[in-house]
Structures are given as structure tokens and as C-alpha cells.
Design an enzyme around this catalytic site. Structure first.
Site, PDB file in Angstrom:
ATOM      1  NE  ARG A  15      53.874  45.264  36.267  1.00 54.68           N
ATOM      2  CZ  ARG A  15      52.673  45.533  36.774  1.00 54.68           C
ATOM      3  NH1 ARG A  15      52.491  45.509  38.089  1.00 54.68           N
ATOM      4  NH2 ARG A  15      51.653  45.839  35.989  1.00 54.68           N
ATOM      5  CE  LYS A  75      47.572  45.117  34.157  1.00 52.57           C
ATOM      6  NZ  LYS A  75      46.854  45.698  35.327  1.00 52.57           N
ATOM      7  CE1 TYR A  94      47.646  42.234  41.389  1.00 54.24           C
ATOM      8  CE2 TYR A  94      49.527  42.438  39.916  1.00 54.24           C
ATOM      9  CZ  TYR A  94      48.986  42.492  41.190  1.00 54.24           C
ATOM     10  OH  TYR A  94      49.792  42.814  42.263  1.00 54.24           O
ATOM     11  CG  HIS A  96      42.151  44.439  38.024  1.00 51.24           C
ATOM     12  ND1 HIS A  96      41.971  44.790  39.346  1.00 51.24           N
ATOM     13  CD2 HIS A  96      43.499  44.407  37.820  1.00 51.24           C
ATOM     14  CE1 HIS A  96      43.151  44.963  39.913  1.00 51.24           C
ATOM     15  NE2 HIS A  96      44.091  44.728  39.020  1.00 51.24           N
ATOM     16  CD  GLU A 118      42.252  40.883  40.416  1.00 50.45           C
ATOM     17  OE1 GLU A 118      41.304  40.689  39.634  1.00 50.45           O
ATOM     18  OE2 GLU A 118      43.423  40.507  40.173  1.00 50.45           O
ATOM     19  CG  ASP A 270      43.679  48.418  37.821  1.00 50.12           C
ATOM     20  OD1 ASP A 270      42.969  48.985  38.671  1.00 50.12           O
ATOM     21  OD2 ASP A 270      44.801  47.946  38.079  1.00 50.12           O
TER      22      ASP A 270
END
Length: 364
Positions: A15, A75, A94, A96, A118, A270
Site C-alpha cells: 500500500r 504501517k 498505524y 499499534h 487506529e 497486530d
């Protein structure tokens, strides 16, 4: 503002965080956009398209990080990027954090501003930047589950939807949020026998009115989960606690209650995973087997369908990125309470409660 979009370097992450269309809108408003060579290639966008949109192409990742005030990614940064992130630089992606101590420690040390997709909240309390990828991952989980149930892939050799005279596979979905709901739609559409579990009765009541008759809604507790395990073919973990580590609903010991060739797909991996025996895998090496149970635990599932995923993601993230570019992150988060919830680490301080609770030793 100078906005940088580096090429994703996590294993098989295809992506890109900014499309040429997004770059054009930013440049029109007087911002500088830096895009690393080949950043959009796997999502279907050429360097020439970014240049036509007014972006500047950078030959390497170091140049993007060195010049940009704001980094927009898909990511979380991996170890090779840690040293590139500068003090006061905003990283919008993101993260996490709760599932990675190494990443958390690195971002605290960097003194950067970490704004996590997120945990951004929508006006109705939803998670608008998590929803599109949850939709993709939920639908993909059934595709992948169906594939790994095939005998050549190590599964039981069962067709998800069965055929007349032969019963369909049984699918257990843990969690009735976006991932679980999308997984249930897909599995039910393929005529599987689906059970979805959650502790939110209001959510179960809602789904009972919108999902087809081959989906059974069950309150989630250990007794009910254990009752389903011996007769289930595909288990999909879809539990999310925003910003926090997912609870283990299936323990190591529970694997002995499953049949050989059962497949588990942990979409929550994740965030630490809701199945104790799950650990992150990659698209390159997606599965492993424990006690005859196949585990598929790819942490960036939507990266396998980048054309769809990039558009779905950037449709949601770009309005927030534009606010940040126009106002600066401090004013933007002051004026948008939902965006402020995305702040996880600010200049060396963990400011998001669930992350702070996960890593108390890092909190001053």
C-alpha cells in the site's frame, strides 16, 4: 508544510499512504509533497503521476525523512526507520504500540509526535481510520480461511459452502465489530454455517436483524467458545480494544479441543492477537502449524490487495492529513477532539492511556 510519503518497507506491504490525487490537493494549497521513488508502484501509481500532481520525487527513504515535517505512512516504522525519525517530526500512520515494546521505546526515544490512525475517533465514537482496513481484513480472512482449509494447504479438505447433500464448513468468529461483521457476511454469502460471538448484546441484537439466517449470534464466554471448538473448521479472531492489547480468548491448551486441519485466522495479531498461540507472520510466509491447527497471522493482510486497500485507506485518512497540513498538528488536534485521540506519543511522552498502561516502565 513539507509532507513526506516514504515507500513502505515492511515485508510485502504494497500500500501507499498518499495517492497522486491527494498529492495534487496538497500542492494546490501551497504545501510541498515529497514521495519516494516507487512508493506507489505496487498500488498502481507511477512516479510520473506524482510528478504531474506536483510532488517531488526523492530517490531514497533517507531524503524523505530528512526533509519532511510530517511523515505519512501506512504501517508502523520498522527498525531500519527508527534512526531516520527526528525530534518534533510528526508521523501519521498505524502504530499499534501496545503490541510492540521495541517500537514504543524507539518512538519515545526519538521525541517525535506519533499520531496513530487506529485511535482517531469519529464524531459518533467510531474508529474512522481503522474501519476501511478492518472491512478489507474481515473479508480477506474468509478468502484466506477457505484457501487454507484445502488439503494441499494443510487443511481438513473441506469446501466452505459444501454442496447439496454435504454440509458446509462451520465458521466461528470471535468479535462482532467491523472485522467480524464483514467476515460473517462473506462466510454466510459462501453458504458456510457461521457463529459469531461478542459480549455486546446490543451489537448482537443489531446483527441479528441484518445478517442472514445461516449466521447464529452467541454471547461470548469461555464455556460457549469451548463448546464450539471441537466442531469448528475455521476460526476468525476479530477482537479489538482500541489502543490496547487484545485479550486471549483461545489459549494454548484449547488447541487440543480442535480437530486436525482446523484453520485459525487472527486478524487481531497486530494488537497482540486474541489467540494465545498466534504471532505475526508475513505474506511471504503466512502460516505455521501447532498441534495440527493451521495458524494464519499476517499482520498486514490488506497489503495483499493494495489497489483496493490504498484507495479505501486514503479516502478516510486524507481529510485528516489536510487538516494537519493546513493548521499544523497542534492546532488541528486542539480543534478536532477525535483527531487528538490519535496522539499516542508526543515528544518522548506516552499520552495515550492504554499504551501507557501497557508500558508503565516508560512513563515518567
Amino acid at each position: 508544510m513539507i509532507i513526506g510519503c516514504p515507500k513502505e518497507i515492511k515485508n510485502n506491504e504494497n500500500r501507499v499512504a498518499l495517492t497522486p490525487g491527494g498529492a495534487l490537493e496538497l500542492v494546490r494549497r501551497g504545501h510541498t509533497v515529497l514521495v519516494q521513488t516507487g512508493a506507489g508502484r505496487n498500488s498502481g501509481y507511477t512516479d510520473e503521476e506524482y510528478v504531474e500532481a506536483g510532488a517531488e520525487i526523492q530517490s531514497d527513504i533517507e531524503s524523505v525523512y530528512a526533509r519532511a515535517e510530517t511523515i505519512v505512512k501506512v504501517k508502523e516504522p520498522i527498525e531500519a526507520e527508527y534512526s531516520l525519525i527526528r525530534e518534533n517530526q510528526l508521523v501519521f500512520t498505524y502504530f499499534h504500540f501496545a503490541s510492540s515494546q521495541a517500537l514504543t521505546e524507539a518512538m519515545v526515544k526519538s521525541k517525535a509526535v506519533c499520531l496513530a490512525y487506529e485511535t482517531v475517533l469519529g464524531p459518533n465514537g467510531s474508529l474512522p481510520l481503522l474501519v476501511p482496513m478492518s472491512e478489507v481484513a474481515g473479508r480477506m480472512s474468509v478468502q484466506e480461511g477457505a484457501k487454507y482449509l484445502e488439503k494441499p494447504a494443510g487443511g481438513r479438505g473441506i469446501l466452505l459452502g459444501g454442496v447439496p447433500g454435504v454440509p458446509p464448513a462451520r465458521v466461528l468468529i470471535l468479535g462482532a465489530g467491523i472485522v467480524g461483521t464483514e467476515a460473517a457476511k462473506m462466510a454466510a454469502g459462501l453458504h458456510a454455517n457461521v457463529t459469531i460471538m461478542d459480549i455486546n448484546l446490543e451489537r448482537l441484537r443489531h446483527l441479528a436483524n441484518v445478517l442472514p439466517a445461516n449466521v447464529t449470534l452467541v454471547f461470548s464466554n469461555e464455556y460457549n467458545i469451548r463448546r464450539e471448538l471441537p466442531r469448528t473448521d475455521l476460526i476468525i479472531g476479530a477482537v479489538l480494544i482500541p489502543g490496547a492489547k487484545a485479550p486471549h480468548l483461545i489459549t494454548r491448551q484449547m488447541l487440543s479441543e480442535m480437530r486436525e486441519g482446523t484453520v485459525v485466522i487472527d486478524v487481531a495479531v497486530d494488537q497482540g492477537g486474541c489467540i494465545e498461540t498466534c504471532h505475526p507472520t508475513t505474506h511471504e510466509d503466512p502460516t505455521y502449524t501447532i498441534d495440527g491447527v493451521i495458524h494464519y497471522c499476517v499482520a498486514n493482510m490488506p497489503g495483499a490487495v493494495p489497489f483496493t486497500s490504498t484507495l479505501a485507506l486514503t479516502n478516510a485518512t486524507f481529510p485528516y492529513l489536510l487538516q494537519i497540513a493546513e493548521k499544523g498538528w497542534e492546532r488541528a488536534t486542539e480543534e478536532n477532539a477525535g483527531l487528538k485521540e490519535g496522539l499516542n506519543i508526543v515528544r518522548g511522552e506516552i499520552v495515550y492511556r492504554e499504551v501507557a498502561e501497557a508500558f508503565e516502565h516508560l512513563v515518567a
